[in-house]
Design a protein around this motif. Sequence first.
Motif, PDB file in Angstrom:
ATOM      1  N   PHE A 122      38.987  56.671  32.252  1.00  0.00           N
ATOM      2  CA  PHE A 122      39.128  55.260  31.913  1.00  0.00           C
ATOM      3  C   PHE A 122      37.793  54.529  31.804  1.00  0.00           C
ATOM      4  O   PHE A 122      37.640  53.624  30.981  1.00  0.00           O
ATOM      5  N   ALA A 123      36.839  54.852  32.672  1.00  0.00           N
ATOM      6  CA  ALA A 123      35.586  54.090  32.706  1.00  0.00           C
ATOM      7  C   ALA A 123      34.892  54.035  31.345  1.00  0.00           C
ATOM      8  O   ALA A 123      34.462  52.958  30.906  1.00  0.00           O
ATOM      9  N   PRO A 124      34.768  55.152  30.616  1.00  0.00           N
ATOM     10  CA  PRO A 124      34.093  55.072  29.298  1.00  0.00           C
ATOM     11  C   PRO A 124      34.822  54.151  28.321  1.00  0.00           C
ATOM     12  O   PRO A 124      34.171  53.429  27.559  1.00  0.00           O
ATOM     13  N   LEU A 125      36.156  54.177  28.329  1.00  0.00           N
ATOM     14  CA  LEU A 125      36.907  53.315  27.414  1.00  0.00           C
ATOM     15  C   LEU A 125      36.730  51.848  27.770  1.00  0.00           C
ATOM     16  O   LEU A 125      36.503  50.995  26.901  1.00  0.00           O
ATOM     17  N   TYR A 126      36.859  51.527  29.078  1.00  0.00           N
ATOM     18  CA  TYR A 126      36.759  50.135  29.508  1.00  0.00           C
ATOM     19  C   TYR A 126      35.355  49.590  29.264  1.00  0.00           C
ATOM     20  O   TYR A 126      35.169  48.400  28.964  1.00  0.00           O
ATOM     21  N   LYS A 127      34.336  50.419  29.419  1.00  0.00           N
ATOM     22  CA  LYS A 127      32.967  49.963  29.160  1.00  0.00           C
ATOM     23  C   LYS A 127      32.778  49.567  27.705  1.00  0.00           C
ATOM     24  O   LYS A 127      31.924  48.734  27.376  1.00  0.00           O
ATOM     25  N   GLN A 128      33.575  50.168  26.814  1.00  0.00           N
ATOM     26  CA  GLN A 128      33.527  49.823  25.395  1.00  0.00           C
ATOM     27  C   GLN A 128      34.389  48.600  25.059  1.00  0.00           C
ATOM     28  O   GLN A 128      34.503  48.203  23.909  1.00  0.00           O
ATOM     29  N   GLY A 129      35.031  48.021  26.086  1.00  0.00           N
ATOM     30  CA  GLY A 129      35.861  46.834  25.869  1.00  0.00           C
ATOM     31  C   GLY A 129      37.277  47.140  25.430  1.00  0.00           C
ATOM     32  O   GLY A 129      38.014  46.233  25.022  1.00  0.00           O
ATOM     33  N   LYS A 130      37.683  48.414  25.483  1.00  0.00           N
ATOM     34  CA  LYS A 130      39.032  48.782  25.058  1.00  0.00           C
ATOM     35  C   LYS A 130      40.034  48.517  26.185  1.00  0.00           C
ATOM     36  O   LYS A 130      39.725  48.684  27.352  1.00  0.00           O
ATOM     37  N   TYR A 131      41.221  48.126  25.766  1.00  0.00           N
ATOM     38  CA  TYR A 131      42.283  47.821  26.729  1.00  0.00           C
ATOM     39  C   TYR A 131      43.250  49.000  26.859  1.00  0.00           C
ATOM     40  O   TYR A 131      43.233  49.927  26.038  1.00  0.00           O
ATOM     41  N   SER A 132      44.101  48.949  27.899  1.00  0.00           N
ATOM     42  CA  SER A 132      45.146  49.959  28.109  1.00  0.00           C
ATOM     43  C   SER A 132      46.481  49.254  28.237  1.00  0.00           C
ATOM     44  O   SER A 132      46.630  48.324  29.041  1.00  0.00           O
ATOM     45  N   ALA A 133      47.477  49.677  27.422  1.00  0.00           N
ATOM     46  CA  ALA A 133      48.819  49.093  27.471  1.00  0.00           C
ATOM     47  C   ALA A 133      49.825  50.221  27.661  1.00  0.00           C
ATOM     48  O   ALA A 133      49.939  51.113  26.813  1.00  0.00           O
ATOM     49  N   ILE A 134      50.557  50.186  28.770  1.00  0.00           N
ATOM     50  CA  ILE A 134      51.569  51.198  29.081  1.00  0.00           C
ATOM     51  C   ILE A 134      52.924  50.492  29.129  1.00  0.00           C
ATOM     52  O   ILE A 134      53.134  49.574  29.923  1.00  0.00           O
ATOM     53  N   GLU A 135      53.850  50.935  28.266  1.00  0.00           N
ATOM     54  CA  GLU A 135      55.157  50.285  28.189  1.00  0.00           C
ATOM     55  C   GLU A 135      56.137  50.837  29.212  1.00  0.00           C
ATOM     56  O   GLU A 135      57.042  50.134  29.653  1.00  0.00           O
ATOM     57  N   ASN A 136      55.968  52.100  29.602  1.00  0.00           N
ATOM     58  CA  ASN A 136      56.880  52.703  30.573  1.00  0.00           C
ATOM     59  C   ASN A 136      56.136  53.852  31.254  1.00  0.00           C
ATOM     60  O   ASN A 136      55.847  54.870  30.613  1.00  0.00           O
ATOM     61  N   ILE A 137      55.826  53.696  32.536  1.00  0.00           N
ATOM     62  CA  ILE A 137      55.035  54.732  33.216  1.00  0.00           C
ATOM     63  C   ILE A 137      55.832  56.021  33.367  1.00  0.00           C
ATOM     64  O   ILE A 137      55.251  57.093  33.569  1.00  0.00           O
ATOM     65  N   ALA A 138      57.174  55.931  33.288  1.00  0.00           N
ATOM     66  CA  ALA A 138      57.994  57.135  33.461  1.00  0.00           C
ATOM     67  C   ALA A 138      57.898  58.057  32.250  1.00  0.00           C
ATOM     68  O   ALA A 138      58.039  59.275  32.380  1.00  0.00           O
ATOM     69  N   THR A 139      57.645  57.465  31.047  1.00  0.00           N
ATOM     70  CA  THR A 139      57.614  58.285  29.829  1.00  0.00           C
ATOM     71  C   THR A 139      56.203  58.412  29.257  1.00  0.00           C
ATOM     72  O   THR A 139      55.991  59.220  28.350  1.00  0.00           O
ATOM     73  N   GLU A 140      55.262  57.602  29.751  1.00  0.00           N
ATOM     74  CA  GLU A 140      53.905  57.642  29.204  1.00  0.00           C
ATOM     75  C   GLU A 140      53.163  58.907  29.679  1.00  0.00           C
ATOM     76  O   GLU A 140      53.367  59.381  30.801  1.00  0.00           O
ATOM     77  N   ASP A 141      52.295  59.419  28.842  1.00  0.00           N
ATOM     78  CA  ASP A 141      51.501  60.605  29.174  1.00  0.00           C
ATOM     79  C   ASP A 141      50.285  60.176  29.988  1.00  0.00           C
ATOM     80  O   ASP A 141      49.190  59.930  29.447  1.00  0.00           O
ATOM     81  N   ILE A 142      50.474  60.046  31.297  1.00  0.00           N
ATOM     82  CA  ILE A 142      49.373  59.670  32.184  1.00  0.00           C
ATOM     83  C   ILE A 142      49.307  60.675  33.323  1.00  0.00           C
ATOM     84  O   ILE A 142      50.281  61.379  33.614  1.00  0.00           O
TER      85      ILE A 142
END
Length: 1008
Positions: free
Chosen positions: A440-460
């Motif tokens: 996550f750190a590299p993405l957030y440093k670039q100003g990108k956001y994270s949106a998860i609609e359902n943690i049960a089905t998301e690939d995390i």
Amino acid sequence: MTLSLSFNSPESQQAALLKVVTRIRQSQDLHRIFKTTTNEVRQLLEADRVAIFHFYPHKDWEGEFVSESVGPSWKSALANPVYDHCFSNDFAPLYQQGKTHTIADIYEHGLQDCHIQILERFEVRANMVVPILKGKTLWGLLCAHQCESPRDWKADEIEFVSSIGEQLGIAIQQAEYLQAVKARSDRQKVLVRVLGQVRKSQDLMRTFKTTAQEVRYLLDADRVGIFKFYPNKDWEGEFIAESVGAPWKSALANSVYDHCFSNDFAPLYKQGRISTIADIYDQNLQNCHIQILERFEVRANMVVPILTSQTDLWGLFCIHQCEEPRYWQEDEVEFVSCIAEQLGVAIQQSKYLQDVKERSERQRIFVQAISRIRQSQDIDKIFKTTAKEVRYLMDADRVGIFKFDAEQDWEGEFIAESVGARWQSALNQGIHDHCFSERFAPLYKQGKYSAIENIATEDIQDCYRKILKQFEVQANLVVPIIIKEQFWIKEPLWGLFCIHQCEGPRQWKKEDIEFVQLLVEHMGVAIQQADYLERMKQQSALAAKAEVREKLLERQNLTARTVNKIRQSLDIETIFQTTTQEVRFLLQLDRVAIYQFDSNWGGCFVAESVAQGWNSLLKIMPVVADTYLQDTRGGRYRYQETFTVDDIYEAGYTDCHIALLEQFQAKAYAIAPIFQGETLWGLLACYQNDAPRRWLLEDTDLLAQIAAQIGLAIQQANLLKETRQQAHELMQTLETLRTTQLQLVQGEKMSSLGQLVAGIAHEINNPVTFIHANIAHLNDYVTELLGLVKAYQDYEGLPAPLVNLAEETDLEFLSEDLPKMLTSLSNGSTRIFELVSSLRNFARLDEAEVKAVNLVEGIESTLLILQHRLKANGDMPEIVLVKNYNNIPELECYPAQLNQVFMNIISNAIDAMREHQVESPTVEISLQSDNTNIKVDISNNGPAVPEKVRQRMFDPFFTTKPPGKGTGLGLSISYKIIVDHHHGQLTCESGNNLTTFCIQIPIKLTNK
């Protein structure tokens, strides 16, 4: 048999027909038309019954009689369903051609048995049946029945009834046409009202409820409901509005899921198709669908899709018939379709207005946030306010601001949040995701956001999913907080702005994400400004350090003086008054108050010091119900946290909380908890009323110290109070022991006295018994000796010396006095014997402790012992005894104890009457009995006993006698014997020179 008369002429037949037709045409009410027609035709034909039969639509020629005129001798045919399975083949084709059917005698006409059985059911012997055609449709039958006997129907009669049948068909067609016109008019009115509601009202639920009610009343349906599908729930949903008739249960808030819907119904409804079911059991529905309909008691239904676009299926408009099947008319379906179309327009309109409102609200919050960032230097306040407003705007369950500690490998914690009541707080909980630095750190440093609609089905990853579950998160939106690089800033990725949905999954809208990104960008600028200002403050603080030290020293001296004043007193009120006054002067405040919690975590102000010009809280608000403190059992103060608010209007409080603080007249406040030992006792509250105030660290430290000293003082004062209470209880216990000891001594004395009396009685009893037994023999011997002496006296030859001796001894006197002396001896011995018996009866030491006895014997024994005190003595007259002994049963009791009670009461009565020299002293003893108790009343006519004396007369050691005349234990012991030992009652009533002691004792002694 009464025969029908044929019409006399065609003119008479025409006149009769005209009369009936005129009656038919005068009314548009079918029921009235049917009633008039059957009455007129039966009278003209002189038939036993004339009735109108109506076929049920779509029921294979089943129907019932809907109107009739019947003679008094025959039963009614109304409301009796009729089904003839031969009708469709034998009669229907003829009636559909308009042909009339007549039967002169049902048993001679060659009818099938099934048809004869139906006619016999209505007592028909002959009948005439005329079809009633509504256009080309066979609507029903006009039937003339002859029940008493067969009948030959005349041609003019058949022609007349056929004409009436034609007119009825025309009347039905006209009535139904008018009814359809009226229904269309009513539907048009309802449609206009619904359109007006849709255009005028922005309250969608009100529109739904009004529409459901209007449509149900218009269509005469059992239930009209609006069903809404849950988004992203595979066509699951619930009824959100309805109008339902009284016998049927509500369908609201009942989740419905039909696993067949997506395949069988959804594609059709998306195309705008309408579903009508006349009877759920005749439509070849799947069992799952029938079970759902049965759950809501549905027998027939019409379902119209509610579309918010050409294919966007929002929900369903449902019309339910619960009582019976129903065949839906084409105009009804058309009307409901128009209503559903308008509801779709209303939903689109509401959604559009909501989008406009949300965009406007986002713009307003954004402008306010930027304004606060520019105007305020309190970064924590900016965080809290922004989190709160964003949560309410986006209807989220939690909005939090997470700060990294870059030196700890991206470990950090939430430093501000706004969270719903149902969900736990995430504040001050350290979080470390070991996968963060890689993923996550590299993405957030670039100003990108994270949106998860359902943690049960998301690939995390599982580690991240575990962290989200820790905070009950089902969906989240995370936007990085980045600040520009400066020489004092090591890492630009300062933290994260997190939006959590805990109740369920959520789709994040593009406009929501853009709004949060823009807001967070300005928040990064605010953080950078706050850091810069903090560095400036630190530099300024170094320059002012000497001055601060000097002020701190002065403050410490003032604090020490205040603490000393607190310690100088152990009185709570004095401590409170001193503390509030000293703190108010020390910190230059408008009000200082002490608040005490109760057992329910409500509480009240118990002390205050307030400057002139401000209201006293002790007078206007002695009790304060703070729901937050009650719900949290003291809130943050349980953790010994001192809380300050510089400005109540900038703290982000709710309106109700602001209103409460305005009642306190406060604009800023600081509160420190007061602990008594480990228990949160109350709060030390300081208020600034004239203006906001920025509280300094030394202010909060001072309040914490003073609150701690108050807690110690309260603990010491309560300890002193408890010590005094314990000393008081010890004194009471000592007094009780002393009373018990004296009672035991008195009881021992009475027991010793009883033993002494019993011993004396026993010792006297032996010689007295001997003397008493021999007096009778002695009397016999003396009588014989006196007889012998008398014989000697009468003898003439008695020697002179004996004669002289008799004269010297006065033998005549001895002969007279000796029998009298023997009699006196006998009486005296009897008296002594009775006295011994009374003493033994009084003591009763030779009997069982609990025994059934005659209560009269005990009273008489007591009176015998006291007899010498009842007699006249000098100036004291004799005390008169009045005995009212009724026939009472034996009493189960402690006899010796009861004798002691009688002795004490009667002795006190004698003392009172002797002391006050009553002229005619009287003691009256009365005995009464019922089935359970024996009542003993002992009265005397001595002076009345004062009320104050009567209230204490049974107390131990209480006496009105002078010292040395009584211990004051007699009546106390008597009361204990009656009440404690015998479970009875002992009372005293006194007035008008009459004092009565009332003793009531159960006949059967329980708990021996």
